[in-house]
Scaffold this motif. Structure first.
Motif, PDB file in Angstrom:
ATOM      1  N   ALA A  42       2.736   5.918   5.698  1.00 35.25           N
ATOM      2  CA  ALA A  42       1.734   7.304   6.184  1.00 35.25           C
ATOM      3  C   ALA A  42       1.024   7.452   5.020  1.00 35.25           C
ATOM      4  O   ALA A  42      -0.271   8.131   5.263  1.00 35.25           O
ATOM      5  N   ALA A  43       1.146   7.287   3.961  1.00 39.17           N
ATOM      6  CA  ALA A  43       0.178   7.563   2.870  1.00 39.17           C
ATOM      7  C   ALA A  43      -0.798   6.605   2.620  1.00 39.17           C
ATOM      8  O   ALA A  43      -2.182   7.259   2.553  1.00 39.17           O
ATOM      9  N   LEU A  44      -0.503   5.440   2.822  1.00 40.46           N
ATOM     10  CA  LEU A  44      -1.617   4.472   3.163  1.00 40.46           C
ATOM     11  C   LEU A  44      -2.599   4.842   4.594  1.00 40.46           C
ATOM     12  O   LEU A  44      -3.687   4.738   4.302  1.00 40.46           O
ATOM     13  N   ALA A  45      -1.570   5.234   5.482  1.00 42.38           N
ATOM     14  CA  ALA A  45      -2.669   5.624   6.706  1.00 42.38           C
ATOM     15  C   ALA A  45      -3.533   6.759   6.243  1.00 42.38           C
ATOM     16  O   ALA A  45      -4.776   7.032   7.029  1.00 42.38           O
ATOM     17  N   LEU A  46      -3.085   7.586   5.619  1.00 44.04           N
ATOM     18  CA  LEU A  46      -3.835   8.678   5.118  1.00 44.04           C
ATOM     19  C   LEU A  46      -5.108   8.532   4.300  1.00 44.04           C
ATOM     20  O   LEU A  46      -6.215   8.946   4.492  1.00 44.04           O
ATOM     21  N   ALA A  47      -4.869   7.503   3.336  1.00 43.94           N
ATOM     22  CA  ALA A  47      -5.900   6.657   2.531  1.00 43.94           C
ATOM     23  C   ALA A  47      -6.900   6.306   3.489  1.00 43.94           C
ATOM     24  O   ALA A  47      -8.206   6.291   3.326  1.00 43.94           O
ATOM     25  N   GLN A  48      -6.665   5.739   4.463  1.00 43.07           N
ATOM     26  CA  GLN A  48      -7.259   4.905   5.672  1.00 43.07           C
ATOM     27  C   GLN A  48      -7.983   6.053   6.414  1.00 43.07           C
ATOM     28  O   GLN A  48      -9.514   5.728   6.486  1.00 43.07           O
ATOM     29  N   ALA A  49      -7.447   6.887   6.856  1.00 41.68           N
ATOM     30  CA  ALA A  49      -8.179   7.981   7.429  1.00 41.68           C
ATOM     31  C   ALA A  49      -9.322   8.887   6.884  1.00 41.68           C
ATOM     32  O   ALA A  49     -10.238   9.149   7.446  1.00 41.68           O
ATOM     33  N   ALA A  79     -12.971  -3.598   6.910  1.00 43.11           N
ATOM     34  CA  ALA A  79     -12.609  -4.223   5.627  1.00 43.11           C
ATOM     35  C   ALA A  79     -12.080  -3.078   4.736  1.00 43.11           C
ATOM     36  O   ALA A  79     -11.138  -3.225   3.876  1.00 43.11           O
ATOM     37  N   THR A  80     -12.468  -1.867   4.656  1.00 43.09           N
ATOM     38  CA  THR A  80     -12.110  -0.812   4.019  1.00 43.09           C
ATOM     39  C   THR A  80     -10.480  -0.493   4.309  1.00 43.09           C
ATOM     40  O   THR A  80      -9.604  -0.571   3.516  1.00 43.09           O
ATOM     41  N   CYS A  81     -10.309  -0.263   5.642  1.00 40.83           N
ATOM     42  CA  CYS A  81      -9.064  -0.302   6.219  1.00 40.83           C
ATOM     43  C   CYS A  81      -7.967  -1.309   5.955  1.00 40.83           C
ATOM     44  O   CYS A  81      -6.879  -1.027   5.117  1.00 40.83           O
ATOM     45  N   SER A  82      -8.443  -2.513   5.801  1.00 44.11           N
ATOM     46  CA  SER A  82      -7.676  -3.678   5.569  1.00 44.11           C
ATOM     47  C   SER A  82      -7.476  -3.791   4.126  1.00 44.11           C
ATOM     48  O   SER A  82      -6.200  -4.268   3.806  1.00 44.11           O
ATOM     49  N   ARG A  83      -8.249  -3.493   3.178  1.00 46.07           N
ATOM     50  CA  ARG A  83      -8.206  -3.453   1.712  1.00 46.07           C
ATOM     51  C   ARG A  83      -7.168  -2.320   1.376  1.00 46.07           C
ATOM     52  O   ARG A  83      -6.290  -2.630   0.458  1.00 46.07           O
ATOM     53  N   ILE A  88      -5.329  -3.394  -2.098  1.00 50.12           N
ATOM     54  CA  ILE A  88      -6.231  -4.073  -3.147  1.00 50.12           C
ATOM     55  C   ILE A  88      -7.567  -3.293  -3.235  1.00 50.12           C
ATOM     56  O   ILE A  88      -8.703  -3.823  -3.367  1.00 50.12           O
ATOM     57  N   HIS A  89      -7.692  -2.050  -2.590  1.00 50.43           N
ATOM     58  CA  HIS A  89      -8.856  -1.343  -2.716  1.00 50.43           C
ATOM     59  C   HIS A  89      -8.851  -0.611  -4.156  1.00 50.43           C
ATOM     60  O   HIS A  89      -7.764  -0.132  -4.669  1.00 50.43           O
ATOM     61  N   PRO A  90      -9.959  -0.608  -4.741  1.00 52.21           N
ATOM     62  CA  PRO A  90      -9.956  -0.183  -6.033  1.00 52.21           C
ATOM     63  C   PRO A  90     -10.044   1.446  -6.019  1.00 52.21           C
ATOM     64  O   PRO A  90      -9.372   1.957  -7.444  1.00 52.21           O
ATOM     65  N   VAL A 127      -7.437   7.858  -3.514  1.00 51.54           N
ATOM     66  CA  VAL A 127      -5.866   8.361  -3.348  1.00 51.54           C
ATOM     67  C   VAL A 127      -5.130   7.948  -4.253  1.00 51.54           C
ATOM     68  O   VAL A 127      -5.013   6.456  -4.384  1.00 51.54           O
ATOM     69  N   VAL A 128      -4.359   8.460  -4.826  1.00 55.91           N
ATOM     70  CA  VAL A 128      -3.287   8.077  -5.791  1.00 55.91           C
ATOM     71  C   VAL A 128      -2.054   8.108  -5.053  1.00 55.91           C
ATOM     72  O   VAL A 128      -1.735   9.433  -4.906  1.00 55.91           O
ATOM     73  N   ILE A 129      -1.014   7.169  -4.957  1.00 53.80           N
ATOM     74  CA  ILE A 129       0.119   7.252  -4.257  1.00 53.80           C
ATOM     75  C   ILE A 129       0.990   6.759  -5.145  1.00 53.80           C
ATOM     76  O   ILE A 129       1.092   5.771  -5.740  1.00 53.80           O
ATOM     77  N   PHE A 130       1.850   7.937  -5.546  1.00 58.55           N
ATOM     78  CA  PHE A 130       3.348   7.436  -6.299  1.00 58.55           C
ATOM     79  C   PHE A 130       4.285   7.194  -5.427  1.00 58.55           C
ATOM     80  O   PHE A 130       4.964   7.969  -4.532  1.00 58.55           O
ATOM     81  N   ASP A 131       4.637   5.651  -5.355  1.00 62.63           N
ATOM     82  CA  ASP A 131       5.848   5.471  -4.240  1.00 62.63           C
ATOM     83  C   ASP A 131       6.948   5.322  -5.061  1.00 62.63           C
ATOM     84  O   ASP A 131       7.329   4.072  -5.786  1.00 62.63           O
ATOM     85  N   GLY A 132       7.893   6.306  -4.949  1.00 59.64           N
ATOM     86  CA  GLY A 132       8.978   6.428  -5.430  1.00 59.64           C
ATOM     87  C   GLY A 132       8.913   7.440  -6.886  1.00 59.64           C
ATOM     88  O   GLY A 132       8.993   7.276  -7.719  1.00 59.64           O
ATOM     89  N   ALA A 133       8.206   8.662  -6.231  1.00 60.87           N
ATOM     90  CA  ALA A 133       7.929   9.549  -7.406  1.00 60.87           C
ATOM     91  C   ALA A 133       9.017  10.138  -8.218  1.00 60.87           C
ATOM     92  O   ALA A 133       8.715  10.870  -9.072  1.00 60.87           O
TER      93      ALA A 133
END
Ligand SMILES: [Zn+2]
Length: 350
Positions: A42-49, A79-83, A88-90, A127-133
């Protein structure tokens, strides 16, 4: 994977989409909820949206035409969504605990505090995601406080954790918590069929012991054989205890559900816990059969003939009693009771 392709938690995802669309998304969020219910996705989907150049408006949920559509969702294919999805999106930074289980303050300084000071390279929103914050140590959390309170414009921070209680109260008070719930069994079944290639009966069987977690489901699917063993053993236990008044007949059933005396206490414990969960799933099905409810509500469809053969011995009271016993047995296991003792006790209660 955009919001609409994630399993379950539609209400929560719908609210996130609405906040993105309205520009009211809080800049720091905690995504809390059990393991394996889709928080990181969901966090990645948020970054995509937030960043997809070709988002979809009023996006319908696949397979659920009556559910209210998402106000906005990423296309999921550009390309943005897939990266972003492949991490691998900067401008979408995913930070995980290292081997020590911790996220050291050095990483927080280098990867977050310094980065967020700059404008994003190309994204609308970094978007900064802490996976296991929960792996953030106290000093790391302290160092983040100011950034969490007032992230630089253009940045969103998401703290993904199954244990929000491990975060400092000062962190929790600065970040609204988005709560993800365990998935409905039907969502897990659909997901297993779509993503793990399981046939429906197998998907139902695996989902019945996954407790609403895709992580548990994936593990169970990969150990499907072992799980088959658990279910088969649980059926044998029910058959053995169904009309066995004597303790000896019952205690013979014990051997089926504890590890066969090999390995450590921990693996015996896990093995018994898996068997107990399988047993609970069967009892739930017996309850469906006992109330003559729709047989389609039975999860272990392939076992209906075996279940029907023991159903006459299990009235509602006995099923309830058995349920309570299994529940107490799981609790005792968690409190480190001996697996053998717990197994002996539970078969006498069934
Ligand atoms: Zn896109």
């Amino acid at each position: 994977m955009p919001f609409r392709e994630l399993a379950g938690n539609r209400t929560v995802l719908g609210l996130l989409a609405r906040a993105i669309d309205a520009g009211t998304l809080p800049p720091s969020l905690i995504f809390g909820g059990p393991e394996g219910v889709g928080k990181r996705h969901a966090a990645l989907a948020l970054a995509q949206a937030l960043n997809c150049p070709t988002p979809i408006r009023a996006a319908p949920w696949p397979g659920a035409p009556s559910a209210p559509p998402l106000v906005i969702d990423a296309c999921g294919t550009c390309a943005t969504c897939s990266r972003i999805w492949r991490e691998i999106h900067p401008d979408v930074i995913v930070i995980r605990p290292g081997e020590t289980g911790n996220i050291p303050i050095r990483i927080v300084r280098e990867k977050v505090l310094q980065e967020v000071g700059f404008k994003p390279f190309e994204a609308r929103r970094r978007v900064v995601i802490f996976d296991g914050a929960d792996g953030l140590q106290t000093d790391s959390q302290d160092a983040l406080l100011k950034t969490l309170e007032e992230p630089p414009p253009g940045s969103v921070l998401v703290l993904v954790t199954a244990q929000p209680g491990q975060l400092l109260p000062t962190v929790r008070s600065r970040c609204p918590t988005v709560r993800f719930a365990p998935l409905a069994t039907s969502a897990v079944i659909d997901w297993l069929m779509a993503h793990e290639g399981l046939a429906e009966p197998q998907a139902r069987a695996v989902a019945s012991i996954a407790r609403g977690s895709l992580a548990a489901a994936r593990e169970a699917a990969s150990e499907a054989e072992g799980q088959e063993g658990c279910r088969a053993a649980a059926v044998r236990v029910l058959q053995q205890v169904s009309d066995a008044g004597d303790a000896r007949g019952r205690l013979e059933a014990t051997r089926d559900i504890v590890g066969k005396g090999k390995g450590s206490g921990a693996s015996e414990r896990d093995s018994l816990a898996n068997h107990l969960h399988a047993l609970a799933a069967l009892l739930r099905d017996l309850a469906v059969l006992a109330t003559r409810a729709d047989v389609s509500a039975v999860v272990n469809v392939d076992l209906v003939p075996s279940l029907q053969s023991v159903a006459r011995f299990f009235d509602r009271e006995r099923i309830l009693r058995a349920f309570t016993a299994v529940d107490r047995a799981l609790g005792a296991l968690e409190r480190n009771a001996s697996p053998k003792t717990v197994a002996d006790w539970v078969v006498l209660q069934l």
